[in-house]
Design a protein around this motif. Structure first.
Motif, short mmCIF file in Angstrom:
data_model
loop_
_atom_site.label_atom_id
_atom_site.label_comp_id
_atom_site.label_asym_id
_atom_site.label_seq_id
_atom_site.Cartn_x
_atom_site.Cartn_y
_atom_site.Cartn_z
N ARG A 26 0.83 -1.20 0.00
CA ARG A 26 0.00 0.00 0.00
C ARG A 26 0.87 1.26 0.00
N ASP A 27 1.92 1.27 0.81
CA ASP A 27 2.83 2.41 0.86
C ASP A 27 3.52 2.61 -0.49
N TYR A 28 3.91 1.51 -1.12
CA TYR A 28 4.55 1.59 -2.43
C TYR A 28 3.59 2.16 -3.46
N LEU A 29 2.35 1.68 -3.44
CA LEU A 29 1.34 2.16 -4.37
C LEU A 29 1.06 3.65 -4.16
N LEU A 30 0.93 4.06 -2.93
CA LEU A 30 0.72 5.49 -2.63
C LEU A 30 1.90 6.32 -3.12
N HIS A 31 3.09 5.81 -2.92
CA HIS A 31 4.29 6.51 -3.40
C HIS A 31 4.26 6.64 -4.92
N GLN A 32 3.89 5.57 -5.62
CA GLN A 32 3.81 5.59 -7.09
C GLN A 32 2.77 6.61 -7.56
N ILE A 33 1.63 6.66 -6.89
CA ILE A 33 0.58 7.61 -7.25
C ILE A 33 1.08 9.03 -7.06
N GLN A 34 1.75 9.28 -5.94
CA GLN A 34 2.29 10.62 -5.67
C GLN A 34 3.36 11.01 -6.68
N GLU A 35 4.23 10.07 -7.02
CA GLU A 35 5.28 10.34 -8.01
C GLU A 35 4.67 10.68 -9.37
N MET A 36 3.64 9.94 -9.76
CA MET A 36 2.97 10.19 -11.03
C MET A 36 2.31 11.56 -11.02
N GLY A 37 1.69 11.91 -9.91
CA GLY A 37 1.07 13.23 -9.79
C GLY A 37 2.09 14.34 -9.90
N ALA A 38 3.23 14.17 -9.27
CA ALA A 38 4.29 15.18 -9.34
C ALA A 38 4.84 15.30 -10.76
N PHE A 39 5.00 14.17 -11.44
CA PHE A 39 5.47 14.18 -12.82
C PHE A 39 4.50 14.93 -13.73
N LEU A 40 3.21 14.64 -13.60
CA LEU A 40 2.21 15.32 -14.43
C LEU A 40 2.15 16.81 -14.12
#
Length: 137
Positions: A4-18
């Motif tokens: 779950r922590d990894y998935l949240l991190h991936q979502i946040q990273e994607m948001g920052a990239f966009l």
């Protein structure tokens, strides 16, 4: 818990990239062709998405692909914002059809987010209405 922590991190990273891509487009409005090319290149490098190919996918396939790549509804809404920005600067060096495709795909993503979201969003509704006006205009 780690997944779950990894998935949240991936979502946040994607948001920052966009968010960085959107900001880059806003800063380079005086050089739209270069900005569009840079965004296209970064999407291909980071997400293995070819912008021109995305625009010509059937709407259902488009949404399915972005669901897989972007993971969350929030990121899909950010991607819709990116497409709107691309549409706003597209007329300088691209065709009217290309601009309309950017706007249409942004609406497709926002409509999907509206259907899938647990909550109603006036902001999302306003963005959809604004994009529909841009499509007519």
């Amino acid at each position: 818990m780690e997944r779950r922590d990894y998935l949240l991190h991936q979502i946040q990273e994607m948001g920052a990239f966009l968010a960085r891509l959107i900001l880059r487009l806003k800063k380079k409005e005086h050089q739209p062709a270069a900005a569009i090319q840079k965004v296209s290149s970064e999407l291909e490098d980071e997400l293995d998405l070819v912008l021109k190919d995305l625009l010509f996918l059937e709407d259902e396939a488009f949404v399915e692909l972005l669901q897989e790549k972007l993971i969350s509804l929030e990121n899909m809404e950010q991607f819709a914002s990116l497409l709107e920005q691309l549409g706003d600067v597209a007329l300088v060096d691209e065709t009217f059809l290309r601009q309309q495709l950017y706007y249409h795909k942004a609406i497709v993503l926002l409509d999907f987010a509206e259907q899938e979201s647990q909550s109603f969003s006036m902001e999302r509704q306003d963005r959809i209405a604004s994009l529909r006006l841009k499509l007519k205009g």
